[in-house]
Design a protein around this motif. Sequence first.
Motif, PDB file in Angstrom:
ATOM      1  N   VAL B 119      -5.579  24.029  72.934  1.00  0.00           N
ATOM      2  CA  VAL B 119      -6.700  24.684  72.266  1.00  0.00           C
ATOM      3  C   VAL B 119      -6.500  26.203  72.257  1.00  0.00           C
ATOM      4  O   VAL B 119      -6.630  26.871  71.227  1.00  0.00           O
ATOM      5  N   MET B 120      -6.146  26.767  73.422  1.00  0.00           N
ATOM      6  CA  MET B 120      -6.006  28.227  73.514  1.00  0.00           C
ATOM      7  C   MET B 120      -4.820  28.736  72.696  1.00  0.00           C
ATOM      8  O   MET B 120      -4.864  29.841  72.163  1.00  0.00           O
ATOM      9  N   SER B 121      -3.767  27.934  72.592  1.00  0.00           N
ATOM     10  CA  SER B 121      -2.615  28.369  71.800  1.00  0.00           C
ATOM     11  C   SER B 121      -3.012  28.543  70.348  1.00  0.00           C
ATOM     12  O   SER B 121      -2.631  29.523  69.704  1.00  0.00           O
ATOM     13  N   SER B 122      -3.783  27.595  69.845  1.00  0.00           N
ATOM     14  CA  SER B 122      -4.142  27.683  68.426  1.00  0.00           C
ATOM     15  C   SER B 122      -5.141  28.804  68.162  1.00  0.00           C
ATOM     16  O   SER B 122      -5.226  29.314  67.059  1.00  0.00           O
ATOM     17  N   ILE B 123      -5.879  29.208  69.184  1.00  0.00           N
ATOM     18  CA  ILE B 123      -6.891  30.258  68.980  1.00  0.00           C
ATOM     19  C   ILE B 123      -6.339  31.644  69.314  1.00  0.00           C
ATOM     20  O   ILE B 123      -6.401  32.578  68.512  1.00  0.00           O
ATOM     21  N   ALA B 124      -5.797  31.782  70.522  1.00  0.00           N
ATOM     22  CA  ALA B 124      -5.436  33.116  71.021  1.00  0.00           C
ATOM     23  C   ALA B 124      -4.101  33.613  70.461  1.00  0.00           C
ATOM     24  O   ALA B 124      -3.914  34.820  70.276  1.00  0.00           O
ATOM     25  N   PRO B 376      13.172  23.190  83.546  1.00  0.00           N
ATOM     26  CA  PRO B 376      13.577  22.838  82.188  1.00  0.00           C
ATOM     27  C   PRO B 376      12.563  22.024  81.395  1.00  0.00           C
ATOM     28  O   PRO B 376      12.752  21.856  80.194  1.00  0.00           O
ATOM     29  N   VAL B 377      11.523  21.498  82.044  1.00  0.00           N
ATOM     30  CA  VAL B 377      10.596  20.686  81.254  1.00  0.00           C
ATOM     31  C   VAL B 377       9.256  21.413  81.139  1.00  0.00           C
ATOM     32  O   VAL B 377       9.006  22.066  80.137  1.00  0.00           O
ATOM     33  N   GLY B 378       8.427  21.367  82.140  1.00  0.00           N
ATOM     34  CA  GLY B 378       7.152  22.074  82.102  1.00  0.00           C
ATOM     35  C   GLY B 378       6.304  21.670  80.911  1.00  0.00           C
ATOM     36  O   GLY B 378       6.427  22.228  79.826  1.00  0.00           O
ATOM     37  N   MET B 379       5.424  20.669  81.137  1.00  0.00           N
ATOM     38  CA  MET B 379       4.635  20.110  80.031  1.00  0.00           C
ATOM     39  C   MET B 379       3.780  21.149  79.317  1.00  0.00           C
ATOM     40  O   MET B 379       3.669  21.142  78.100  1.00  0.00           O
ATOM     41  N   ILE B 380       3.179  22.070  80.082  1.00  0.00           N
ATOM     42  CA  ILE B 380       2.314  23.067  79.445  1.00  0.00           C
ATOM     43  C   ILE B 380       3.154  23.961  78.531  1.00  0.00           C
ATOM     44  O   ILE B 380       2.734  24.316  77.434  1.00  0.00           O
ATOM     45  N   ALA B 381       4.352  24.303  78.987  1.00  0.00           N
ATOM     46  CA  ALA B 381       5.235  25.144  78.170  1.00  0.00           C
ATOM     47  C   ALA B 381       5.526  24.455  76.828  1.00  0.00           C
ATOM     48  O   ALA B 381       5.513  25.103  75.770  1.00  0.00           O
ATOM     49  N   PHE B 382       5.741  23.145  76.872  1.00  0.00           N
ATOM     50  CA  PHE B 382       5.969  22.390  75.632  1.00  0.00           C
ATOM     51  C   PHE B 382       4.770  22.484  74.692  1.00  0.00           C
ATOM     52  O   PHE B 382       4.912  22.702  73.496  1.00  0.00           O
ATOM     53  N   VAL B 383       3.591  22.301  75.292  1.00  0.00           N
ATOM     54  CA  VAL B 383       2.370  22.292  74.475  1.00  0.00           C
ATOM     55  C   VAL B 383       2.150  23.668  73.840  1.00  0.00           C
ATOM     56  O   VAL B 383       1.834  23.776  72.655  1.00  0.00           O
ATOM     57  N   SER B 385       4.375  25.894  73.202  1.00  0.00           N
ATOM     58  CA  SER B 385       5.424  26.103  72.202  1.00  0.00           C
ATOM     59  C   SER B 385       5.061  25.410  70.887  1.00  0.00           C
ATOM     60  O   SER B 385       5.149  26.011  69.813  1.00  0.00           O
ATOM     61  N   SER B 386       4.625  24.146  70.967  1.00  0.00           N
ATOM     62  CA  SER B 386       4.349  23.423  69.719  1.00  0.00           C
ATOM     63  C   SER B 386       3.015  23.847  69.096  1.00  0.00           C
ATOM     64  O   SER B 386       2.937  24.054  67.888  1.00  0.00           O
ATOM     65  N   SER B 387       1.983  24.037  69.923  1.00  0.00           N
ATOM     66  CA  SER B 387       0.679  24.403  69.341  1.00  0.00           C
ATOM     67  C   SER B 387       0.654  25.860  68.878  1.00  0.00           C
ATOM     68  O   SER B 387      -0.030  26.184  67.915  1.00  0.00           O
ATOM     69  N   GLY B 388       1.369  26.723  69.564  1.00  0.00           N
ATOM     70  CA  GLY B 388       1.342  28.138  69.206  1.00  0.00           C
ATOM     71  C   GLY B 388       2.478  28.536  68.283  1.00  0.00           C
ATOM     72  O   GLY B 388       2.581  29.695  67.866  1.00  0.00           O
ATOM     73  N   ASN B 389       3.341  27.565  67.956  1.00  0.00           N
ATOM     74  CA  ASN B 389       4.485  27.829  67.079  1.00  0.00           C
ATOM     75  C   ASN B 389       5.361  28.969  67.620  1.00  0.00           C
ATOM     76  O   ASN B 389       5.679  29.926  66.914  1.00  0.00           O
ATOM     77  N   VAL B 390       5.719  28.870  68.893  1.00  0.00           N
ATOM     78  CA  VAL B 390       6.564  29.859  69.557  1.00  0.00           C
ATOM     79  C   VAL B 390       7.815  29.139  70.054  1.00  0.00           C
ATOM     80  O   VAL B 390       7.723  27.971  70.449  1.00  0.00           O
ATOM     81  N   SER B 391       8.953  29.836  70.075  1.00  0.00           N
ATOM     82  CA  SER B 391      10.159  29.182  70.596  1.00  0.00           C
ATOM     83  C   SER B 391       9.971  28.913  72.099  1.00  0.00           C
ATOM     84  O   SER B 391       9.340  29.715  72.813  1.00  0.00           O
ATOM     85  N   LEU B 392      10.526  27.781  72.527  1.00  0.00           N
ATOM     86  CA  LEU B 392      10.349  27.357  73.916  1.00  0.00           C
ATOM     87  C   LEU B 392      10.908  28.405  74.881  1.00  0.00           C
ATOM     88  O   LEU B 392      10.332  28.656  75.952  1.00  0.00           O
TER      89      LEU B 392
END
Lengths: 168, 428
Positions: B119-124, B376-383, B385-392
């Motif tokens: 949610v915060m990635s798409s907003i902030a 190397p994984v970090g679920m929040i980092a994945f989210v 990256s995908s929700s905020g359209n940022v490179s991992l």
Amino acid sequence: MQRWLDGCERVLTLVAALATFAMMLLTTADAVGRYLFNRPILAAYELTTNYLMVAVIFLALPYAYRQGANIRVTFLVDRLGRIPRLAVNHAVQVVSILYCAALVFATFQQTRHVLTTKTTFVTLDLPLWPAHLVVAVGLFLTTLMMLIDLGEVRKGRSSLFTDVGGGG
Amino acid sequence: MVYLPFLVMVVALLLGVPIAFSLATAGIVGIYLLGGDLNVILRILGTTPFGVTAEYVLTTIPMFILMAYFSASGGLARDLFMAGANWLSRVKGGLAIATVFACGIFGAMSGASLAAAAVMSSIAMPEMRRHGYSDELAAGAIGIGATLDILIPPSVGMVIYGISTQTSIGKLLIAGVVPGIIVAIFLTAAILVWVRVRPAHAPETYVVSARERWASLGRIWSSLLLIVLVVVLLYTGVATPTEVGALGAFLAGAIGFLFGRLTWAGALDAVRETVKTSALIFMILIGATVFGYYMAMSKIPQQVVAVVTEMNLNRWVVMIGIVVTYFVVSMFMDELPLLLLTLQLTFPLITSLGFDPVWFGVMSMLMVAMGLVFPPVGMIAFVVSSSGNVSLMKVYTGTSILMIALVLTTALLMVFPQLALWLPNTMK
């Protein structure tokens, strides 16, 4: 068969959603009644745990499966080539079906046991077997979905491998 | 032979068997190897699903999740972020700090860190980009900010910990408050240092009129009130965590409808998400319970405790070993399965060494939080990256830098356990 399963899934999800609302309202009303008016709702505790909780979880199980909500560790499998990955995925699907089938068999047996012993709530004369039946039915439909999905593994369409919930 | 089920579990996990089924399968193999015949296994499988689910205290889980989804689908996160942004617009790095604030408050209304991150990635993220913030700083603030949800009540992770270890859920939830605030303070400080060292990462400040600032507070006061109510009810023990969960969900829904944030369609979606997430969690709980039968029958936890006791290690060496193990495993696994998987072994160990169960609950959440944002994984980092359209890679850069807030808080709690314990210890 698929359409029948889809219909069942929709109806059960709706009942699970209604059970969630009911649980929220019943627990809130019970708490407010107890603390403000010293009048708790009779059997709220048992209704919530034995009927509503069970309905929330097990009637939503087919929907959760269909939505690909299984958490899996995928970092190794993702690195496999197509053929080995398909082989592994088939094996995973079979193991999952076997476990769930064992759960279905065991929970139906348990339902029969509760039915024959005529077990009821402590505070009300309500039978407990319907709650056990809900557990078995939810698991049964999910297992059926998994079984049908066995043929979809090759096409990459089994819900077991569509991880919307993620897991790494 | 007794350790074969662990091998089965690891192989099953690595091959991608769902975590819920891996745990159960390993448990079934273990019980069978210990001489349990098929009837014993079927009896366990027949009673566990109902036994685990028909548990009053566990209704807290769907209720906290429902509260989270009611809050999320009502646009509360946007209002929180905008209120923070308006008040901090003149501070360099203010939008990143506003993100932390919004994550913290949103966390207090949810408890699902992945949902908060999405949610915060798409907003902030778009807002910070519009003001020239670097992707690393923006993604780092969102990623680490989202981990506050694991600490600040109501936290589903804490409930799972409490259930798995028979520790007071009310005390655990309250114990997360102070460490959560400390993480937020460290995080704010880290952001301020970052923008001072690298001013180009947050170049713009801007002015918002006083009227607009107060107006933005007007949109969030009811939610702030709900948070205070939840914490006060938990702290005073006036209501049980179960009742607080139901009441919180009811009020979050009522506030959403009252302020026009929540529609019937939104509410139905929220409930659908709630039952889906709950079903998933309970399948893992059932798997963990089946595995728990094996652990109890095998007496492995007692053996591990005996071995570690015999080694005469300093208890802090053992604790640091556990911290490092959790950190490593949580890089590959989500928070709830990790807790259910490990606590059966680590909990008897830490209690035998004299550590406080509530304190260890907070520590576990901090360790899990670190793994959720670290490569190397970090679920929040994945989210993020995908929700905020940022490179991992940029997300990892940001979270790895700002993770200092979590590391410092963990170190602080190890030196001063009272930071986590004094508030729950004052509870009735």
